[in-house]
Write a protein that holds these residues in place. Structure first.
Motif, short mmCIF file in Angstrom:
data_model
loop_
_atom_site.label_atom_id
_atom_site.label_comp_id
_atom_site.label_asym_id
_atom_site.label_seq_id
_atom_site.Cartn_x
_atom_site.Cartn_y
_atom_site.Cartn_z
N ILE A 193 0.48 -1.07 -0.13
CA ILE A 193 0.24 -0.01 -0.38
C ILE A 193 0.76 0.99 0.06
O ILE A 193 0.29 2.38 0.37
N SER A 194 1.86 1.13 -0.19
CA SER A 194 3.26 2.26 -0.32
C SER A 194 2.94 3.29 -0.97
O SER A 194 3.36 4.29 -0.98
N ARG A 195 2.16 3.35 -1.94
CA ARG A 195 1.67 3.62 -3.53
C ARG A 195 0.72 4.46 -2.88
O ARG A 195 -0.28 4.50 -4.43
N VAL A 196 -0.52 4.39 -2.58
CA VAL A 196 -1.95 4.34 -2.21
C VAL A 196 -1.99 6.25 -2.03
O VAL A 196 -2.11 6.39 -1.06
N PRO A 197 -2.33 6.09 -2.97
CA PRO A 197 -2.04 8.25 -3.18
C PRO A 197 -3.73 8.86 -1.40
O PRO A 197 -2.47 8.99 -1.01
N GLU A 198 -4.40 7.80 -0.90
CA GLU A 198 -5.16 8.21 -0.97
C GLU A 198 -4.80 8.35 0.33
O GLU A 198 -4.78 8.99 1.69
N LEU A 199 -3.33 7.35 0.90
CA LEU A 199 -2.61 7.46 2.77
C LEU A 199 -0.92 7.72 2.64
O LEU A 199 -1.11 8.28 3.87
N LYS A 200 -1.16 8.59 1.40
CA LYS A 200 -0.09 9.87 1.25
C LYS A 200 -0.81 10.88 1.70
O LYS A 200 -1.77 12.00 2.23
N GLY A 201 0.21 11.88 2.05
CA GLY A 201 -0.06 13.41 2.18
C GLY A 201 -0.48 14.12 4.00
O GLY A 201 -1.01 13.37 4.77
N ILE A 202 0.29 15.51 3.52
CA ILE A 202 0.09 16.13 4.80
C ILE A 202 -1.15 17.79 4.94
O ILE A 202 -0.37 18.36 3.98
N ARG A 203 -1.77 17.51 5.85
CA ARG A 203 -2.48 18.95 4.78
C ARG A 203 -3.20 20.02 6.59
O ARG A 203 -2.84 18.14 7.65
#
Length: 283
Positions: free
Chosen positions: A53-63
């Motif tokens: 799951i390292s490239r799942v976009p929904e699991l990335k980012g800081i906001r």
């Protein structure tokens, strides 16, 4: 040693990852892999399948959402450590992350992987406990937010159920009437000289709702330091109040001991590290 045979699946979306989990209920999720892969090589874990799951976009980012800092579970330590938003919101959080492992670990390891794995000696469980975080868990039936106080349930055991994925970490930055910088935190630890895991780690955060403190490395899972919180309730933060509060914070009988560090020594370290964390905040 070599791992047992397994099948490898790579998810491109959160929905796809959840579907893969349904089809492979005994599979393990792979993000950074710094805990899972060594366990597999030692045959301490033998999952029949891995779901990357390292490239799942929904699991990335800081906001930032209102007065909450939202961090995706697959966000790496390095991404948090170097995030300008994190540094502005909770300056001590990158300082705590810098104490985790080494640059290789921080480049690949993820916040969600650490929290979901719930290693008794990991650093971040104590940090998120002190910061009063909430954790978003997603299943095929929908999402739920879990208070961090009920997330860690035992050694390597959390509130994440079968077929579910930890997706986000929500950290409050204060109330609508308090500025972001009202949240002050410090994390102090005594690291194991070989592994850099915490022999004892103490995180303390002071915000609009008072003092929250947490301990890692000494029990079956990260836990609140309720005695310290109660001792400082309503007290000014100065050398005298800190000295008085950091006495006999935990009973050695509640802690783990081993051939390197006894439970009594760990109990002593809790007092010392709590005092150091509080003095840093006071300064």
């Amino acid at each position: 040693m070599y791992t047992a045979e397994f099948t490898y699946h790579k998810a491109s979306s959160l929905q796809e990852a959840l579907q893969m989990l349904q089809q492979n209920p005994e599979a393990k999720l792979l993000a950074g892999g710094h805990s899972l892969i060594p366990a597999m090589k030692l045959r301490l874990a033998t999952p029949p399948a891995l779901i990357d799951i390292s490239r799942v976009p929904e699991l990335k980012g800081i906001r930032r959402e209102g007065n909450t800092l939202v961090i995706g579970a697959a966000t790496t330590y390095y991404e948090m450590e170097t995030s300008e938003l994190v540094r502005q919101s909770i300056p001590a959080l990158p300082e705590a992350i810098e104490q985790i492992g080494d640059p290789m670990v921080r480049n690949k390891g993820t916040i969600g992987g650490s929290l979901a794995h719930a290693d008794p000696a990991a650093d971040l469980p104590a940090v998120v406990l002190a910061l009063d975080a909430r954790l978003k868990i997603q299943g095929t039936g929908g999402a739920r937010l879990v208070d961090v106080d009920s997330f860690f349930q035992g050694m390597f055991t959390t509130a994440v159920g079968v077929g579910e994925i930890l997706t986000e970490i929500h950290i409050p930055l204060g109330s609508a009437h308090a500025p972001t910088q009202a949240v002050r935190m410090a994390y102090e630890k005594f690291p194991h000289p070989a592994s850099r895991y915490a022999v004892v780690g103490v995180a303390v955060a002071i915000g609009p709702n008072g003092v929250r403190a947490a301990l890692t490395g000494a029990g079956e899972h990260a836990m609140r330091l309720s005695k310290l919180e109660q001792a400082l309730a309503g007290q000014p933060l100065n050398a005298q109040s800190i000295e008085a509060a950091c006495q006999n914070l935990v009973d050695a009988g509640e802690l783990m001991g081993d051939h390197n560090f006894s439970a009594e020594y760990r109990a002593h370290l809790v007092n010392v590290l709590a005092k150091r964390a509080l003095m840093r905040i006071a300064a």
